[in-house]
Write a protein that holds these residues in place. Structure first.
Motif, short mmCIF file in Angstrom:
data_model
loop_
_atom_site.label_atom_id
_atom_site.label_comp_id
_atom_site.label_asym_id
_atom_site.label_seq_id
_atom_site.Cartn_x
_atom_site.Cartn_y
_atom_site.Cartn_z
N TYR A 291 5.84 4.54 0.82
CA TYR A 291 6.47 5.81 1.22
C TYR A 291 7.45 5.59 2.36
O TYR A 291 8.52 6.22 2.43
CB TYR A 291 5.41 6.83 1.63
CG TYR A 291 5.86 8.25 1.42
CD1 TYR A 291 5.62 8.92 0.24
CD2 TYR A 291 6.57 8.95 2.41
CE1 TYR A 291 6.04 10.22 0.02
CE2 TYR A 291 7.01 10.24 2.21
CZ TYR A 291 6.74 10.87 1.01
OH TYR A 291 7.18 12.15 0.80
N LEU B 56 -1.24 6.60 -9.04
CA LEU B 56 -0.28 5.62 -9.54
C LEU B 56 -0.06 5.88 -11.02
O LEU B 56 -0.96 6.32 -11.72
CB LEU B 56 -0.77 4.20 -9.34
CG LEU B 56 -1.03 3.75 -7.89
CD1 LEU B 56 -2.52 3.76 -7.63
CD2 LEU B 56 -0.46 2.37 -7.63
N ASN C 205 0.85 -1.20 0.00
CA ASN C 205 0.00 0.00 0.00
C ASN C 205 0.88 1.25 0.00
O ASN C 205 2.11 1.16 0.09
CB ASN C 205 -1.00 -0.02 1.17
CG ASN C 205 -0.33 0.05 2.54
OD1 ASN C 205 0.76 0.62 2.70
ND2 ASN C 205 -0.98 -0.52 3.53
N TRP C 206 0.24 2.40 -0.09
CA TRP C 206 1.00 3.65 -0.24
C TRP C 206 1.88 3.91 0.98
O TRP C 206 3.01 4.39 0.85
CB TRP C 206 0.05 4.81 -0.47
CG TRP C 206 0.72 6.12 -0.68
CD1 TRP C 206 1.14 6.64 -1.86
CD2 TRP C 206 1.08 7.08 0.33
NE1 TRP C 206 1.74 7.87 -1.67
CE2 TRP C 206 1.71 8.16 -0.33
CE3 TRP C 206 0.93 7.13 1.71
CZ2 TRP C 206 2.19 9.28 0.35
CZ3 TRP C 206 1.42 8.24 2.40
CH2 TRP C 206 2.04 9.30 1.73
N PRO D 58 -4.96 5.17 -0.24
CA PRO D 58 -3.59 4.85 0.18
C PRO D 58 -3.48 3.57 0.99
O PRO D 58 -2.43 2.92 0.97
CB PRO D 58 -3.17 6.07 1.01
CG PRO D 58 -4.46 6.72 1.42
CD PRO D 58 -5.43 6.46 0.32
N ARG E 240 -4.54 8.20 -3.83
CA ARG E 240 -3.19 8.54 -4.26
C ARG E 240 -3.00 8.07 -5.71
O ARG E 240 -3.53 7.04 -6.13
CB ARG E 240 -2.15 7.87 -3.38
CG ARG E 240 -2.17 8.32 -1.91
CD ARG E 240 -1.49 9.64 -1.70
NE ARG E 240 -1.41 9.98 -0.27
CZ ARG E 240 -0.82 11.06 0.20
NH1 ARG E 240 -0.27 11.93 -0.63
NH2 ARG E 240 -0.79 11.30 1.50
N TRP F 66 3.48 3.85 -7.30
CA TRP F 66 2.90 4.88 -6.43
C TRP F 66 3.65 6.20 -6.61
O TRP F 66 4.87 6.22 -6.72
CB TRP F 66 3.00 4.48 -4.96
CG TRP F 66 2.07 3.41 -4.48
CD1 TRP F 66 2.41 2.14 -4.11
CD2 TRP F 66 0.66 3.53 -4.27
NE1 TRP F 66 1.30 1.45 -3.69
CE2 TRP F 66 0.20 2.28 -3.77
CE3 TRP F 66 -0.28 4.54 -4.43
CZ2 TRP F 66 -1.12 2.02 -3.44
CZ3 TRP F 66 -1.60 4.29 -4.11
CH2 TRP F 66 -2.02 3.06 -3.63
#
Length: 512
Positions: A364, A472, A359-360, A494, A470, A445
């Motif tokens: 990150y 992609l 997942n985001w 996200p 978010r 992402w």
């Protein structure tokens, strides 16, 4: 007087005692000097001779006025002999009124008139002082009342702000935190109060992820730094919580996205970023990135037209607008399982296959742990474009097909089993800047929330401060070849984890 006081002279005394005779007059007459005595002086003489108080009443003698005359005589003597320092001119209010009412009968010579002038002056002074005291007292009462009301009002406002932090939406809570920070200042107790309020929210990190639009850009930078510093204790408790780490780091990155990298605000954000990531890096140390590492491609600064032109691509991918991008470094390939296992040792997968299904927040966190972040939409599209004059280009800048550069549903199906799968990294032709798999293989992402484009030119743009999904980019092995374009935009919440999003990491340009 001796004859007048006798039993037969009462009527004469009554005439002499009449209040109509007020002034002392000395007249020369044929019979010799003749005196006319004022009422109070005559009364004094009679009182000295008549000891029976009932006789005084019969003669209509004003004893109070007589006592007042004696008081005046004493005060006048004191005033004349010792000056105003004796306080002879400071007389009771009742005496002052009586003397003023009978001034003609009581004030007949210069010493008394001088004393009376001093009394009137002192009276004015006393009235002014009294008025000042009253005014001061009223002012003090007003200030006390205003202060009490202000304190109550501040208490109510403070309680309302606390409630907004705990129960309000992310932007409302962020605004309330801004006002609370102004009100309570810094200090252990103030920090503990703000941290306790954040902990009471159903999802404390949404303030960082969704609330930054609640204040202006200038105020946001300082407030994010203050709140992230407060939240460092959370990171110490859960250093490997991707949602917590990603939300804090993204808030820091977003808050200084428009700042000069050399500014004090940017330096503060970088220092706080390292403090957020320090517990995780202590648990799982990342590999140091050497200068000139071939896995990292230096992307030059430049300008390009971002998005699809009208009538081309999909409507959500436009309108086209001019964007200027600062220089940066981009990972030549997608992050592999071997790369990701340095952070999550239990993650399974072939070493040269790109990591998928994150997942985001996880993506990150990995990018930040490594020392960078996810690319913005503008950075990703600029790098994918690579100055190419065709929809797809080979490394030499010549026209290529989508199958030359991208793994999509067209060329990822195993003809024996019908299964689809991503390819190992760097299997397909790179673009003119030497970047592999920007088209196809895995969705990648980006840092940005999804929002429609504007038409105005923009410089090094980031997306909005909040959103639901978010962005992609790039298409995927399981998707249509029409999605594997430079401009196509996909988006997901996200927290959503599905089979084919991957990671590509951005670093600052060398020397910055």
């Amino acid at each position: 007087l001796a004859r007048a006081i006798g039993p037969d002279g009462i009527s004469i005394l009554e005439q002499l005692a009449t209040p109509l005779t007020r002034l002392i007059v000395l007249r020369d007459t044929p019979a010799g000097p003749h005196y006319m005595l004022s009422h109070d002086r005559m009364a004094e003489l009679i009182v000295r001779r008549v000891e029976d108080e009932r006789r005084r009443d019969e003669l209509s003698i004003d004893v109070e006025l007589l006592a007042l005359r004696r008081f005046i005589a004493i005060q006048t003597t004191l005033h004349g002999s010792r000056g105003t320092a004796t306080g002879a001119s400071q007389i009771p209010r009742r005496h002052y009124r009586l003397i003023a009412a009978h001034a003609e009968a009581l004030l007949w010579d210069r010493p008394r008139l001088d004393w009376w002038a001093a009394c009137r002056h002192q009276r004015r002074v006393d009235l002014v002082r009294s008025a000042l005291r009253v005014a001061t007292a009223l002012a003090v009462l007003a200030l006390l009342g205003w202060g009490t009301w202000s304190w109550i009002d501040r208490f109510r406002q403070h309680r309302a702000l606390r409630e907004q932090v705990v129960q309000g939406g992310p932007e409302e809570a962020f605004r309330a935190l801004s006002r609370l920070v102004e009100g309570v200042g810094a200090g252990t107790s103030a920090d503990a109060e703000l941290l306790a309020l954040l902990r009471q929210r159903p999802q404390p990190t949404d303030v960082f992820e969704q609330g930054l639009g609640g204040v202006g850009a200038a105020e946001r930078t300082n407030l994010v730094a203050r709140l992230v510093e407060l939240a460092l204790s959370w990171v110490g408790e859960s250093p490997d919580d991707p949602m917590l780490v990603a939300s804090l780091v993204w808030a820091l990155d977003f808050s200084v996205s428009g700042e000069d990298p050399e500014s004090s605000a940017a330096a503060t954000a970088r220092a706080l970023r390292d403090r957020v990531l320090e517990p995780l890096r202590r648990l799982r140390p990342p590999l140091a990135i050497r200068a000139g590492d071939p896995d990292w491609v230096a992307i030059p600064a430049g300008a390009f037209l971002m998005g699809s032109a009208e009538g081309q691509g999909f409507s959500k991918d436009g309108p086209r607008h001019e964007v200027t991008v600062a220089g940066f470094r981009l990972l030549r390939r997608e992050v592999t399982h071997a790369d990701y296992r340095r952070l999550v040792a239990t993650y399974e997968g072939e070493d040269d296959l790109p990591i998928a299904g994150l997942n985001w927040y996880e993506a990150y966190t990995y990018a930040a742990w490594l020392g960078g972040r996810l690319p913005t939409e503008a950075e990703w599209e600029y790098a994918a474009y690579a100055g190419c004059l065709f929809p797809y280009c080979d490394h030499a800048g010549r026209a290529a097909t989508v199958d030359d550069v991208a793994r999509t549903l067209r060329n990822s199906v195993d003809l024996r089993t019908g299964a689809v799968s991503p390819s190992p990294v760097m299997l397909f032709e790179p673009n003119p800047w030497g970047l592999h798999d920007l088209h196809g293989n895995l969705w990648e992402w980006t840092v940005d929330w999804h929002a429609p484009y504007g038409t105005a030119p923009r410089a090094t743009p980031w997306g909005p401060s909040q959103g639901l999904r978010r962005v992609l980019r790039g298409g995927a092995f399981s998707g249509s070849a029409s999605w594997a374009t430079t401009q196509f935009r996909n988006s997901f919440p996200p927290e959503f984890r599905f089979g084919n999003p991957g990671i590509r990491v951005v670093l600052a340009a060398e020397g910055r």
